[in-house]
Design a protein around this motif. Structure first.
Motif, PDB file in Angstrom:
ATOM      1  N   ARG A 106       0.834  -1.200   0.000  1.00 35.72           N
ATOM      2  CA  ARG A 106       0.000   0.000   0.000  1.00 35.72           C
ATOM      3  C   ARG A 106       0.871   1.253   0.000  1.00 35.72           C
ATOM      4  O   ARG A 106       1.932   1.302   0.604  1.00 35.72           O
ATOM      5  CB  ARG A 106      -0.892   0.017   1.253  1.00 35.72           C
ATOM      6  N   ALA A 107       0.354   2.296  -0.647  1.00 34.46           N
ATOM      7  CA  ALA A 107       0.939   3.638  -0.562  1.00 34.46           C
ATOM      8  C   ALA A 107       2.390   3.682  -0.985  1.00 34.46           C
ATOM      9  O   ALA A 107       3.242   4.209  -0.309  1.00 34.46           O
ATOM     10  CB  ALA A 107       0.800   4.195   0.862  1.00 34.46           C
ATOM     11  N   GLY A 108       2.711   3.113  -2.139  1.00 36.70           N
ATOM     12  CA  GLY A 108       4.060   3.198  -2.665  1.00 36.70           C
ATOM     13  C   GLY A 108       4.356   4.584  -3.205  1.00 36.70           C
ATOM     14  O   GLY A 108       3.474   5.414  -3.391  1.00 36.70           O
ATOM     15  N   LYS A 109       5.612   4.830  -3.532  1.00 35.59           N
ATOM     16  CA  LYS A 109       6.013   6.143  -4.026  1.00 35.59           C
ATOM     17  C   LYS A 109       5.555   6.315  -5.465  1.00 35.59           C
ATOM     18  O   LYS A 109       5.674   5.425  -6.284  1.00 35.59           O
ATOM     19  CB  LYS A 109       7.528   6.286  -3.937  1.00 35.59           C
ATOM     20  N   GLY A 110       5.035   7.490  -5.802  1.00 32.78           N
ATOM     21  CA  GLY A 110       4.553   7.755  -7.146  1.00 32.78           C
ATOM     22  C   GLY A 110       5.412   8.797  -7.841  1.00 32.78           C
ATOM     23  O   GLY A 110       6.512   9.117  -7.412  1.00 32.78           O
ATOM     24  N   THR A 111       4.886   9.354  -8.920  1.00 33.36           N
ATOM     25  CA  THR A 111       5.621  10.341  -9.695  1.00 33.36           C
ATOM     26  C   THR A 111       5.187  11.751  -9.328  1.00 33.36           C
ATOM     27  O   THR A 111       4.042  11.960  -8.942  1.00 33.36           O
ATOM     28  CB  THR A 111       5.396  10.108 -11.197  1.00 33.36           C
ATOM     29  N   LEU A 112       6.102  12.694  -9.454  1.00 30.90           N
ATOM     30  CA  LEU A 112       5.779  14.081  -9.134  1.00 30.90           C
ATOM     31  C   LEU A 112       5.177  14.807 -10.329  1.00 30.90           C
ATOM     32  O   LEU A 112       4.367  15.703 -10.179  1.00 30.90           O
ATOM     33  CB  LEU A 112       7.037  14.815  -8.668  1.00 30.90           C
ATOM     34  N   ALA A 113       5.538  14.414 -11.541  1.00 33.86           N
ATOM     35  CA  ALA A 113       5.036  15.101 -12.733  1.00 33.86           C
ATOM     36  C   ALA A 113       3.521  14.942 -12.841  1.00 33.86           C
ATOM     37  O   ALA A 113       2.992  13.859 -12.629  1.00 33.86           O
ATOM     38  CB  ALA A 113       5.709  14.539 -13.977  1.00 33.86           C
ATOM     39  N   VAL A 114       2.827  16.033 -13.154  1.00 27.86           N
ATOM     40  CA  VAL A 114       1.377  15.981 -13.318  1.00 27.86           C
ATOM     41  C   VAL A 114       1.081  15.390 -14.687  1.00 27.86           C
ATOM     42  O   VAL A 114       1.345  15.995 -15.722  1.00 27.86           O
ATOM     43  CB  VAL A 114       0.743  17.375 -13.195  1.00 27.86           C
ATOM     44  N   ALA A 115       0.524  14.174 -14.695  1.00 27.29           N
ATOM     45  CA  ALA A 115       0.288  13.468 -15.942  1.00 27.29           C
ATOM     46  C   ALA A 115      -0.912  14.038 -16.682  1.00 27.29           C
ATOM     47  O   ALA A 115      -1.694  14.819 -16.151  1.00 27.29           O
ATOM     48  CB  ALA A 115       0.073  11.979 -15.654  1.00 27.29           C
ATOM     49  N   ASP A 116      -1.056  13.619 -17.947  1.00 24.93           N
ATOM     50  CA  ASP A 116      -2.241  13.948 -18.722  1.00 24.93           C
ATOM     51  C   ASP A 116      -3.483  13.544 -17.943  1.00 24.93           C
ATOM     52  O   ASP A 116      -3.523  12.454 -17.372  1.00 24.93           O
ATOM     53  CB  ASP A 116      -2.174  13.190 -20.053  1.00 24.93           C
ATOM     54  N   PRO A 117      -4.521  14.392 -17.909  1.00 25.11           N
ATOM     55  CA  PRO A 117      -5.696  14.087 -17.097  1.00 25.11           C
ATOM     56  C   PRO A 117      -6.293  12.711 -17.333  1.00 25.11           C
ATOM     57  O   PRO A 117      -6.694  12.038 -16.401  1.00 25.11           O
ATOM     58  CB  PRO A 117      -6.678  15.201 -17.492  1.00 25.11           C
ATOM     59  N   GLY A 118      -6.328  12.244 -18.582  1.00 28.99           N
ATOM     60  CA  GLY A 118      -6.861  10.916 -18.833  1.00 28.99           C
ATOM     61  C   GLY A 118      -8.308  10.807 -18.353  1.00 28.99           C
ATOM     62  O   GLY A 118      -9.046  11.777 -18.298  1.00 28.99           O
ATOM     63  N   SER A 119      -8.722   9.598 -18.006  1.00 30.29           N
ATOM     64  CA  SER A 119     -10.097   9.391 -17.549  1.00 30.29           C
ATOM     65  C   SER A 119     -10.222   9.743 -16.077  1.00 30.29           C
ATOM     66  O   SER A 119      -9.306   9.505 -15.295  1.00 30.29           O
ATOM     67  CB  SER A 119     -10.517   7.938 -17.782  1.00 30.29           C
ATOM     68  N   THR A 120     -11.336  10.319 -15.704  1.00 33.74           N
ATOM     69  CA  THR A 120     -11.588  10.719 -14.325  1.00 33.74           C
ATOM     70  C   THR A 120     -12.946  10.188 -13.904  1.00 33.74           C
ATOM     71  O   THR A 120     -13.927  10.298 -14.640  1.00 33.74           O
ATOM     72  CB  THR A 120     -11.574  12.258 -14.192  1.00 33.74           C
ATOM     73  N   GLY A 121     -12.997   9.620 -12.717  1.00 38.02           N
ATOM     74  CA  GLY A 121     -14.249   9.090 -12.206  1.00 38.02           C
ATOM     75  C   GLY A 121     -15.184  10.206 -11.776  1.00 38.02           C
ATOM     76  O   GLY A 121     -14.872  11.391 -11.894  1.00 38.02           O
ATOM     77  N   THR A 122     -16.326   9.812 -11.257  1.00 37.62           N
ATOM     78  CA  THR A 122     -17.310  10.790 -10.808  1.00 37.62           C
ATOM     79  C   THR A 122     -17.817  10.421  -9.427  1.00 37.62           C
ATOM     80  O   THR A 122     -17.831   9.237  -9.048  1.00 37.62           O
ATOM     81  CB  THR A 122     -18.514  10.856 -11.763  1.00 37.62           C
ATOM     82  N   GLY A 123     -18.262  11.457  -8.687  1.00 38.91           N
ATOM     83  CA  GLY A 123     -18.905  11.236  -7.400  1.00 38.91           C
ATOM     84  C   GLY A 123     -18.105  10.357  -6.461  1.00 38.91           C
ATOM     85  O   GLY A 123     -16.923  10.587  -6.214  1.00 38.91           O
ATOM     86  N   GLN A 124     -18.744   9.301  -5.947  1.00 43.70           N
ATOM     87  CA  GLN A 124     -18.136   8.411  -4.971  1.00 43.70           C
ATOM     88  C   GLN A 124     -17.519   7.161  -5.605  1.00 43.70           C
ATOM     89  O   GLN A 124     -17.169   6.222  -4.899  1.00 43.70           O
ATOM     90  CB  GLN A 124     -19.193   7.980  -3.946  1.00 43.70           C
ATOM     91  N   SER A 125     -17.356   7.147  -6.924  1.00 41.70           N
ATOM     92  CA  SER A 125     -16.762   5.979  -7.559  1.00 41.70           C
ATOM     93  C   SER A 125     -15.325   5.793  -7.083  1.00 41.70           C
ATOM     94  O   SER A 125     -14.637   6.764  -6.756  1.00 41.70           O
ATOM     95  CB  SER A 125     -16.794   6.122  -9.084  1.00 41.70           C
ATOM     96  N   PRO A 126     -14.846   4.540  -7.009  1.00 42.61           N
ATOM     97  CA  PRO A 126     -13.490   4.283  -6.502  1.00 42.61           C
ATOM     98  C   PRO A 126     -12.426   5.002  -7.329  1.00 42.61           C
ATOM     99  O   PRO A 126     -12.568   5.170  -8.544  1.00 42.61           O
ATOM    100  CB  PRO A 126     -13.360   2.758  -6.633  1.00 42.61           C
ATOM    101  N   LEU A 127     -11.363   5.401  -6.656  1.00 43.63           N
ATOM    102  CA  LEU A 127     -10.257   6.065  -7.330  1.00 43.63           C
ATOM    103  C   LEU A 127      -9.413   5.045  -8.091  1.00 43.63           C
ATOM    104  O   LEU A 127      -9.124   3.959  -7.581  1.00 43.63           O
ATOM    105  CB  LEU A 127      -9.367   6.783  -6.312  1.00 43.63           C
ATOM    106  N   SER A 128      -8.996   5.413  -9.275  1.00 40.97           N
ATOM    107  CA  SER A 128      -8.066   4.577 -10.021  1.00 40.97           C
ATOM    108  C   SER A 128      -6.641   4.912  -9.585  1.00 40.97           C
ATOM    109  O   SER A 128      -6.391   5.964  -8.982  1.00 40.97           O
ATOM    110  CB  SER A 128      -8.206   4.816 -11.526  1.00 40.97           C
ATOM    111  N   ASP A 129      -5.697   4.034  -9.909  1.00 37.13           N
ATOM    112  CA  ASP A 129      -4.296   4.309  -9.592  1.00 37.13           C
ATOM    113  C   ASP A 129      -3.836   5.581 -10.291  1.00 37.13           C
ATOM    114  O   ASP A 129      -3.059   6.366  -9.727  1.00 37.13           O
ATOM    115  CB  ASP A 129      -3.416   3.135 -10.021  1.00 37.13           C
ATOM    116  N   ASP A 130      -4.299   5.789 -11.521  1.00 33.46           N
ATOM    117  CA  ASP A 130      -3.924   6.982 -12.265  1.00 33.46           C
ATOM    118  C   ASP A 130      -4.432   8.243 -11.573  1.00 33.46           C
ATOM    119  O   ASP A 130      -3.717   9.253 -11.476  1.00 33.46           O
ATOM    120  CB  ASP A 130      -4.493   6.908 -13.684  1.00 33.46           C
ATOM    121  N   GLU A 131      -5.650   8.200 -11.060  1.00 39.51           N
ATOM    122  CA  GLU A 131      -6.201   9.357 -10.361  1.00 39.51           C
ATOM    123  C   GLU A 131      -5.405   9.658  -9.090  1.00 39.51           C
ATOM    124  O   GLU A 131      -5.147  10.826  -8.761  1.00 39.51           O
ATOM    125  CB  GLU A 131      -7.667   9.109 -10.007  1.00 39.51           C
ATOM    126  N   ILE A 132      -5.029   8.621  -8.378  1.00 40.84           N
ATOM    127  CA  ILE A 132      -4.243   8.820  -7.148  1.00 40.84           C
ATOM    128  C   ILE A 132      -2.900   9.446  -7.485  1.00 40.84           C
ATOM    129  O   ILE A 132      -2.448  10.386  -6.818  1.00 40.84           O
ATOM    130  CB  ILE A 132      -4.066   7.490  -6.403  1.00 40.84           C
TER     131      ILE A 132
END
Length: 259
Positions: free
Chosen positions: A52-78
């Motif tokens: 859990r909670a590994g190190k990610g990237t600092l660069a702000v990636a292309d927005p890509g797909s984004t969920g809505t409301g209370q839908s679970p967060l994707s790894d990309d969104e995190i």
């Protein structure tokens, strides 16, 4: 300090943590039964594992797909939320420390959609928690992925959310590097017939340690000022090993055995 004062201090810390986390459930529940060194464990629901909670990237990636409301967060969104939170906070990304003492990298803990987020709103809100070992404080940031901005920031000292997976792993390393951890090595050898030469041979999950009154003097820093954890460990593919009697102070990297 009187029992009444101790109770009041703990109540204040709990209130501060509830305000900081804003809805994140942090109650600790555990059921542990043991036989000698090997134990059967029902883990607390908020115990965090290795991956859990590994190190990610600092660069702000292309927005890509984004969920809505209370839908679970994707790894990309995190990853995007973490990057936005740090890119917009120069002091946090340059002056903080993670659990390994690495400068300019606060320890990432969790990311979640706030319970108050409106399922029909245009915003895609993500609340993130970090821990800065540089000055022992928890930092909360709420990011709107739709607009790419931080909408709320807060921090508090003396409050301790559950540890992330990398913190549990680092706590195990501290324990095994301490004389009080010799018993863990002995238990591993008894369970496997071979010496413990690599901490990855053990699976580990962590839990925040809240100092009970009977240990208040010898573990005073663990009453909220320092990042202190307890561990649940097991042989990879094998039995549990009892490490409940140990408290690891990650702020000063020391291990203690409860009396």
């Amino acid at each position: 300090m009187s029992d009444r004062e101790t109770s009041a201090r703990k109540g204040a810390r709990r209130s501060a943590l509830r305000r900081l986390v804003a809805g994140t459930a942090l109650a600790v529940t555990s059921a542990v039964t043991s036989t000698a060194a090997m134990v059967a464990v029902t883990l607390p629901m908020n115990a965090q594992g290795d991956e859990r909670a590994g190190k990610g990237t600092l660069a702000v990636a292309d927005p890509g797909s984004t969920g809505t409301g209370q839908s679970p967060l994707s790894d990309d969104e995190i990853d995007r939320a973490r990057a936005i939170a740090l890119v917009t906070d120069r002091p946090l990304r340059t002056m903080s420390e993670d659990v390994r003492g690495q400068d300019g990298d606060p320890q990432f803990l969790t990311a979640a959609v706030p319970e108050s987020a409106d399922a029909g709103a245009d915003e895609r809100l993500v609340t993130l928690l970090f821990y800065d070992y540089g000055d022992d404080r928890t930092v909360k940031k709420t990011v709107d992925l739709t607009s790419g901005r931080v909408v709320e920031t807060g921090s508090a000292s003396g409050v301790q959310p559950p540890p992330a997976g990398p913190e549990a792993r680092e706590a195990l390393k501290v324990l095994l590097g301490s004389p009080v951890g010799d018993g863990v090595r002995q238990d591993f050898r008894a369970a496997t017939g071979v010496p413990l030469l690599d901490d990855r041979k053990l699976r580990v999950q962590g839990l925040t340690y809240d100092t009970p009154p009977r240990h208040a003097e010898e573990l005073a820093d663990c009453a909220g000022a320092h990042r202190c954890v307890r561990l649940f460990t097991r042989v990879a593919g094998g039995p549990w090993i009892d490490t409940r009697q140990f408290v690891i102070d990650l702020s000063d990297r020391t291990a203690h055995r409860l009396p």
